[in-house]
Design a protein around this motif. Structure first.
Motif, mmCIF file in Angstrom:
data_model
loop_
_atom_site.group_PDB
_atom_site.id
_atom_site.type_symbol
_atom_site.label_atom_id
_atom_site.label_comp_id
_atom_site.label_asym_id
_atom_site.label_seq_id
_atom_site.Cartn_x
_atom_site.Cartn_y
_atom_site.Cartn_z
ATOM 1 N N PRO A 103 -39.367 -11.304 30.055
ATOM 2 C CA PRO A 103 -38.156 -12.014 30.071
ATOM 3 C C PRO A 103 -37.277 -11.979 31.005
ATOM 4 O O PRO A 103 -37.156 -10.780 31.728
ATOM 5 N N ARG A 104 -36.618 -12.905 31.575
ATOM 6 C CA ARG A 104 -35.709 -12.786 32.476
ATOM 7 C C ARG A 104 -34.336 -12.355 31.959
ATOM 8 O O ARG A 104 -33.670 -13.455 31.446
ATOM 9 N N LEU A 105 -33.908 -11.203 32.330
ATOM 10 C CA LEU A 105 -32.564 -10.851 31.817
ATOM 11 C C LEU A 105 -31.471 -10.707 33.016
ATOM 12 O O LEU A 105 -30.352 -10.476 32.233
ATOM 13 N N ILE A 106 -32.022 -10.540 34.067
ATOM 14 C CA ILE A 106 -31.036 -10.324 35.266
ATOM 15 C C ILE A 106 -30.974 -11.355 36.278
ATOM 16 O O ILE A 106 -32.196 -11.798 36.891
ATOM 17 N N THR A 107 -30.047 -11.982 36.416
ATOM 18 C CA THR A 107 -29.948 -13.295 37.408
ATOM 19 C C THR A 107 -29.500 -12.798 38.710
ATOM 20 O O THR A 107 -28.949 -11.427 38.645
ATOM 21 N N ALA A 108 -29.562 -13.590 39.352
ATOM 22 C CA ALA A 108 -29.344 -13.271 41.144
ATOM 23 C C ALA A 108 -27.655 -12.992 41.077
ATOM 24 O O ALA A 108 -27.040 -12.145 41.693
ATOM 25 N N ASP A 109 -26.701 -13.840 40.254
ATOM 26 C CA ASP A 109 -25.342 -13.835 40.253
ATOM 27 C C ASP A 109 -25.205 -12.330 39.534
ATOM 28 O O ASP A 109 -24.240 -11.576 40.011
ATOM 29 N N MET A 110 -25.889 -11.870 38.624
ATOM 30 C CA MET A 110 -25.590 -10.712 38.084
ATOM 31 C C MET A 110 -25.728 -9.642 39.091
ATOM 32 O O MET A 110 -24.778 -8.577 39.319
ATOM 33 N N VAL A 111 -26.845 -9.671 39.781
ATOM 34 C CA VAL A 111 -26.965 -8.511 40.669
ATOM 35 C C VAL A 111 -26.050 -8.769 42.060
ATOM 36 O O VAL A 111 -25.393 -7.572 42.446
ATOM 37 N N ALA A 112 -25.612 -9.841 42.395
ATOM 38 C CA ALA A 112 -24.306 -10.126 43.448
ATOM 39 C C ALA A 112 -23.183 -9.359 42.881
ATOM 40 O O ALA A 112 -22.243 -9.042 43.778
ATOM 41 N N ARG A 113 -22.765 -9.242 41.555
ATOM 42 C CA ARG A 113 -21.633 -8.523 41.113
ATOM 43 C C ARG A 113 -21.827 -6.961 40.937
ATOM 44 O O ARG A 113 -20.797 -6.423 40.774
ATOM 45 N N MET A 114 -22.966 -6.434 41.605
ATOM 46 C CA MET A 114 -23.199 -4.986 41.474
ATOM 47 C C MET A 114 -22.407 -4.429 42.897
ATOM 48 O O MET A 114 -22.442 -5.184 43.833
ATOM 49 N N ALA A 115 -21.950 -3.288 42.791
ATOM 50 C CA ALA A 115 -21.577 -2.544 44.046
ATOM 51 C C ALA A 115 -22.849 -2.384 44.997
ATOM 52 O O ALA A 115 -23.731 -2.183 44.711
ATOM 53 N N ARG A 116 -22.370 -2.540 46.265
ATOM 54 C CA ARG A 116 -23.330 -2.297 47.484
ATOM 55 C C ARG A 116 -23.948 -0.865 47.255
ATOM 56 O O ARG A 116 -23.068 -0.037 46.993
ATOM 57 N N GLY A 117 -25.205 -0.840 47.727
ATOM 58 C CA GLY A 117 -25.952 0.516 47.525
ATOM 59 C C GLY A 117 -26.282 0.743 46.151
ATOM 60 O O GLY A 117 -27.251 1.770 46.007
#
Length: 400
Positions: A279-293
């Motif tokens: 199941p796709r539960l994490i989108t690219a937009d969700m990843v972009a909201r995470m802190a760098r590193g």
């Protein structure tokens, strides 16, 4: 039927690209010889896992000089990956197989039922370890749980090595370092092991799963439970795995997970549905909201991944966030992985064999649920009802 000789159990060298495991270790040989089975190992089969031919000989096995000799002499073949779980290089063994062969190992019957059909046409009997029922008396034979335990453990270690932060809280002369925040998606065997490992490393851990029944297990390991926006009962009764849910449910899950993912330093994604794309539960937009590193470790990569950015066996960096998609973590610890899986396979033989010979009792639940092909036919109703060509091509199948 009158038997004139004892059954020979063959252990061929694995041919799946990069596979380092072996289906039986030297320590398991006496378990089988004690019940009257003969063990034949292909030369070099255990080397990648740290087991030499001489170790097998000392424990009572014979060593075959080549693969043809092994297949010609053995009636039962133990493999980590049979044809279904080794669809390309596994085909090289087809000319060596005959109608009285019994294959026991991973077979991916739900994902690649066409392999079961092909083996059935050859008359081969196949027992698929993925179909082992999750019941108390089958726990010692549960190969998937053994592999998942390793996956959960290694996933956290590799994620910690890639993270730009330390996992534990540290009180130092330079100030206090807060613990890393880890989110584990999916609380099956791999997820629970990931929770336990992350906790041992000192992280603050939260976990998410659609199955209400695992809430107590998550909490018992010291992790916070992220409530799931689905109704109870969305699991398969026999396997205990989550079912494929509708896209509207996945959308609700992504909405619930978005702020939690954004606040996490590490996400360990383990959600899977047997025989279906992850199941796709994490989108690219969700990843972009995470802190760098930050790091996403997606161990569902082989089935398409829980994150839409995941690429099998690749490292992707998106807005400073590292997305890892390993597909065979047990390969990184082949000695212990082989010990665990080899004991599972040995226990299957101890269960199925009487007086040195295989006995197939379809009235028995363990036998019935793992038996895929017999007598030239696909006999497992669940597998026989599947389309002949099912696979994890996400481009074709979408998010399921």
């Amino acid at each position: 039927m009158t038997h004139t000789k004892q059954t020979v159990v063959g252990v061929p060298k694995e041919t799946y690209p990069g596979e380092t495991l072996v289906a039986l270790t030297p320590a398991h040989v006496p378990l089988l010889t004690k019940i009257g089975l003969h063990v034949l190992v292909e030369s070099g089969a255990g080397e990648a896992a740290g087991f030499e031919d001489e170790e097998y000989r000392i424990k009572g096995a014979r060593v075959a000089s080549d693969r043809s000799e092994l297949f010609a002499s053995a009636e039962i073949l133990l493999q980590v990956r049979t044809l279904g779980a080794n669809p390309d290089t596994g085909r090289h063994d087809l000319p060596l197989l005959r109608a009285d062969h019994v294959l026991i190992g991973l077979a991916d019957p739900l994902g690649r039922p066409e392999a079961a059909t092909e083996l059935a046409h050859l008359g081969v009997t196949v027992f698929a370890m993925e179909l082992m029922p999750r019941i108390a008396r089958a726990q010692s034979m549960d190969m998937l749980s053994s592999l998942a335990t390793i996956v959960g453990y290694k996933a956290v270690l590799l994620a910690a090595a890639s993270l730009s932060k330390l996992f534990p809280m540290l009180m130092t002369a330079a100030g206090t370092i807060p613990p890393a925040r880890v989110l584990v998606i999916g609380a099956g065997v791999a997820g629970l092991q990931a929770i336990a490992t992350a906790r041992r490393l000192g992280a603050a851990v939260a976990a998410y799963d659609v199955r209400p029944a695992v809430k107590d297990q998550i909490q018992s390991l010291g992790a916070k439970v992220i409530d799931a926006p689905v109704e109870a009962g969305e699991v398969e009764e026999l396997s205990g795995y989550a079912k494929t849910l509708g896209e509207h449910i996945y959308r609700k899950q992504r909405e619930r997970l978005t702020p939690v993912v954004a606040a996490s330093d590490v996400v360990i994604a383990t959600a899977a549905v047997p025989g279906r794309p992850a199941p796709r539960l994490i989108t690219a937009d969700m990843v972009a909201r995470m802190a760098r590193g930050s790091v996403i470790m997606d161990v569902a990569a082989e089935r398409g991944g829980n994150c839409e950015l995941t690429r099998p066996n690749e490292v992707i960096v998106h807005h400073g966030v590292t997305v890892l998609g390993p597909t065979n973590l047990p390969n990184t610890v082949p000695m212990h992985a082989s010990q665990m899986c080899g004991r599972n396979l040995a226990n299957v033989l101890l269960y199925l064999c009487k007086d040195g010979f295989l006995h197939v009792d379809v009235a028995d639940e363990i036998t019935r649920e793992t038996l895929v092909t017999r007598g030239g036919a696909v006999v497992h109703p669940r597998i026989g009802a599947l389309p002949r060509a099912t696979h994890y091509d996400v481009a074709e199948e979408g998010n399921a």
